[in-house]
Scaffold this motif. Structure first.
Motif, PDB file in Angstrom:
ATOM      1  N   MET A   1       0.832  -1.202   0.000  1.00  0.00           N
ATOM      2  CA  MET A   1       0.000   0.000   0.000  1.00  0.00           C
ATOM      3  C   MET A   1       0.870   1.255   0.000  1.00  0.00           C
ATOM      4  O   MET A   1       0.580   2.229  -0.700  1.00  0.00           O
ATOM      5  N   ILE A   2       1.962   1.229   0.766  1.00  0.00           N
ATOM      6  CA  ILE A   2       2.857   2.388   0.811  1.00  0.00           C
ATOM      7  C   ILE A   2       3.514   2.604  -0.547  1.00  0.00           C
ATOM      8  O   ILE A   2       3.642   3.743  -1.018  1.00  0.00           O
ATOM      9  N   ILE A   3       3.937   1.529  -1.194  1.00  0.00           N
ATOM     10  CA  ILE A   3       4.561   1.650  -2.514  1.00  0.00           C
ATOM     11  C   ILE A   3       3.584   2.256  -3.515  1.00  0.00           C
ATOM     12  O   ILE A   3       3.954   3.103  -4.338  1.00  0.00           O
ATOM     13  N   ASP A  18      -0.124   1.258 -10.796  1.00  0.00           N
ATOM     14  CA  ASP A  18      -1.082   2.343 -10.982  1.00  0.00           C
ATOM     15  C   ASP A  18      -2.469   1.754 -11.149  1.00  0.00           C
ATOM     16  O   ASP A  18      -2.626   0.624 -11.618  1.00  0.00           O
ATOM     17  N   HIS A  19      -3.485   2.506 -10.738  1.00  0.00           N
ATOM     18  CA  HIS A  19      -4.861   2.028 -10.856  1.00  0.00           C
ATOM     19  C   HIS A  19      -5.312   2.036 -12.320  1.00  0.00           C
ATOM     20  O   HIS A  19      -4.792   2.803 -13.145  1.00  0.00           O
ATOM     21  N   THR A  26      -5.879  -3.699 -12.434  1.00  0.00           N
ATOM     22  CA  THR A  26      -4.433  -3.852 -12.331  1.00  0.00           C
ATOM     23  C   THR A  26      -4.110  -4.426 -10.955  1.00  0.00           C
ATOM     24  O   THR A  26      -4.962  -4.405 -10.057  1.00  0.00           O
ATOM     25  N   PRO A  27      -2.886  -4.924 -10.743  1.00  0.00           N
ATOM     26  CA  PRO A  27      -2.523  -5.421  -9.413  1.00  0.00           C
ATOM     27  C   PRO A  27      -2.717  -4.388  -8.305  1.00  0.00           C
ATOM     28  O   PRO A  27      -3.055  -4.731  -7.171  1.00  0.00           O
ATOM     29  N   GLY A 250     -12.350 -13.255  -4.679  1.00  0.00           N
ATOM     30  CA  GLY A 250     -11.872 -14.508  -5.256  1.00  0.00           C
ATOM     31  C   GLY A 250     -10.353 -14.597  -5.259  1.00  0.00           C
ATOM     32  O   GLY A 250      -9.772 -15.629  -4.900  1.00  0.00           O
ATOM     33  N   ILE A 251      -9.690 -13.500  -5.647  1.00  0.00           N
ATOM     34  CA  ILE A 251      -8.228 -13.498  -5.662  1.00  0.00           C
ATOM     35  C   ILE A 251      -7.672 -13.652  -4.243  1.00  0.00           C
ATOM     36  O   ILE A 251      -6.727 -14.409  -4.012  1.00  0.00           O
ATOM     37  N   ASP A 252      -8.286 -12.965  -3.277  1.00  0.00           N
ATOM     38  CA  ASP A 252      -7.810 -13.060  -1.894  1.00  0.00           C
ATOM     39  C   ASP A 252      -8.028 -14.452  -1.305  1.00  0.00           C
ATOM     40  O   ASP A 252      -7.231 -14.919  -0.490  1.00  0.00           O
TER      41      ASP A 252
END
Length: 354
Positions: A1-3, A18-19, A26-27, A250-252
């Motif tokens: 989150m900081i990055i 980036d969003h 995006t990731p 789902g990814i989590d």
């Protein structure tokens, strides 16, 4: 989150950091919903302390914590309570123009609503509650949107925010649009509920491969359903569409079993190398606020025609690694600085909680 929150200036970050501009994924779009998933997961373990408390005491504890987190987020968005004029003169920042919502405010609301739900609703109904919220949110956007209900101009989220709070209290993204608006917090609650249910499941079943397999399978099913749903309800982080919520859950649910397998021994203890990462988890709220406020301060210090933030990036990080690599290097440096602060706090057994 900081990055993610601290890309250096002078160049655009690499696309995974980036969003998505609007529809898409995006990731980086996974970071915030995963944070909420973790909040719900932590709640499933922490709620044991409520067992010996009365309903009134539990309610007070949940509301108090939510209020403090919301207030900290609001004050952080207002910080440093002034802005610079055309000649770098200091002008007080009026409360009438402060932003009401933000990341911490959304976390606070999600914690509040999830905490109340798990306290007063039978656990077997929480899944149905989550599904109902996602369907309800879809219906609200379709019914109360105008033109294209999933567009920047036609979505119901902005309409409600402007109606209730006025434009002055909103974040300006794609014009007047707040990605942490009030209405779009509703499906974000489902991410928190999912984290809670996953945590309760792990407490019942343990961390064996056989116990983790169903979480992985459910995660895959969730991703498939989200992709099918996205054909009529696009995946969009800024609108926090129901398909986006389902996709990130789902990814989590896939990442959580993998993390358990990678980070824990058969006895359930954390492996030694995980210490670097768990340092952050011991003071997460304080460290996140430190990262945000550090960037705000750097941007508020005028240096010539720009500010200290841009000067550091242009003269140091872009000089060393021009382009996106320099942007990433600055983000990593900020993250490591915050880690050092977290390490000092942990070494001295200082844990800042609300």
């Amino acid at each position: 989150m900081i990055i993610v929150i601290s890309p250096g200036s002078g160049a655009l970050p690499y696309w995974p950091l980036d969003h998505a501009p609007w529809h898409g994924f995006t990731p980086t779009d996974l970071v915030f919903p995963s944070f909420l998933f973790a909040v719900g997961n932590a709640l499933s373990f922490a709620e044991k302390k409520f067992n010996n408390l009365s309903s009134g005491e539990v309610l007070y504890s949940i509301v108090k914590r939510s209020f403090i987190i919301f207030l900290l987020g609001y004050l952080m968005s207002w910080f440093p309570f002034y802005r610079l004029g055309a000649h770098n003169d200091i002008i007080p920042f009026p409360i009438s123009e402060t932003r009401y919502f933000g990341v911490l405010q959304r976390i606070a609301i999600c914690y509040l609503l999830t905490g109340l739900a798990v306290r007063y609703i039978n656990q077997k109904f929480l899944l149905y509650l989550g599904v109902g919220i996602l369907l309800l949110y879809w219906g609200i956007l379709v019914m109360f949107g105008s033109g294209n209900p999933f567009s920047i101009e036609g979505n119901a989220i902005t309409k409600l925010d402007i109606l209730l709070f006025g434009k002055a209290h909103l974040y300006y993204d794609h014009g007047v649009f707040d990605p942490e608006g009030l209405l779009s917090t509703l499906p974000a609650v489902v991410n928190t509920l999912a984290g809670y249910l996953a945590g309760k499941y792990l407490q019942r079943k343990g961390n064996s491969r056989a116990a983790l397999r169903p979480l992985f399978i459910i995660g895959v099913i969730g991703i498939v359903l989200a992709l099918i749903w996205s054909a009529i309800f696009p995946i969009n982080k800024k609108l926090w569409t129901s398909s986006f919520s389902l996709l990130t859950i789902g990814i989590d649910l896939i990442l959580l079993p993998l993390l358990v397998l990678i980070t824990q021994t058969k006895s359930g203890e954390d492996k030694r190398w995980t210490g670097f990462f768990t340092i952050f988890g011991k003071n997460p709220l304080f460290i996140y606020m430190l990262a945000e406020m550090l960037l705000i301060v750097l941007r508020k210090i005028p240096v010539g025609a720009t500010n200290l933030y841009e000067q550091i990036n242009n003269l140091v990080f872009q000089a060393v690694l021009p382009g996106p690599a320099g942007s990433l290097l600055f983000a990593l440096t900020n993250m490591l600085f915050c880690w050092c602060v977290a390490w000092v706090l942990d070494k001295n057994k200082v844990y800042i909680k609300v």
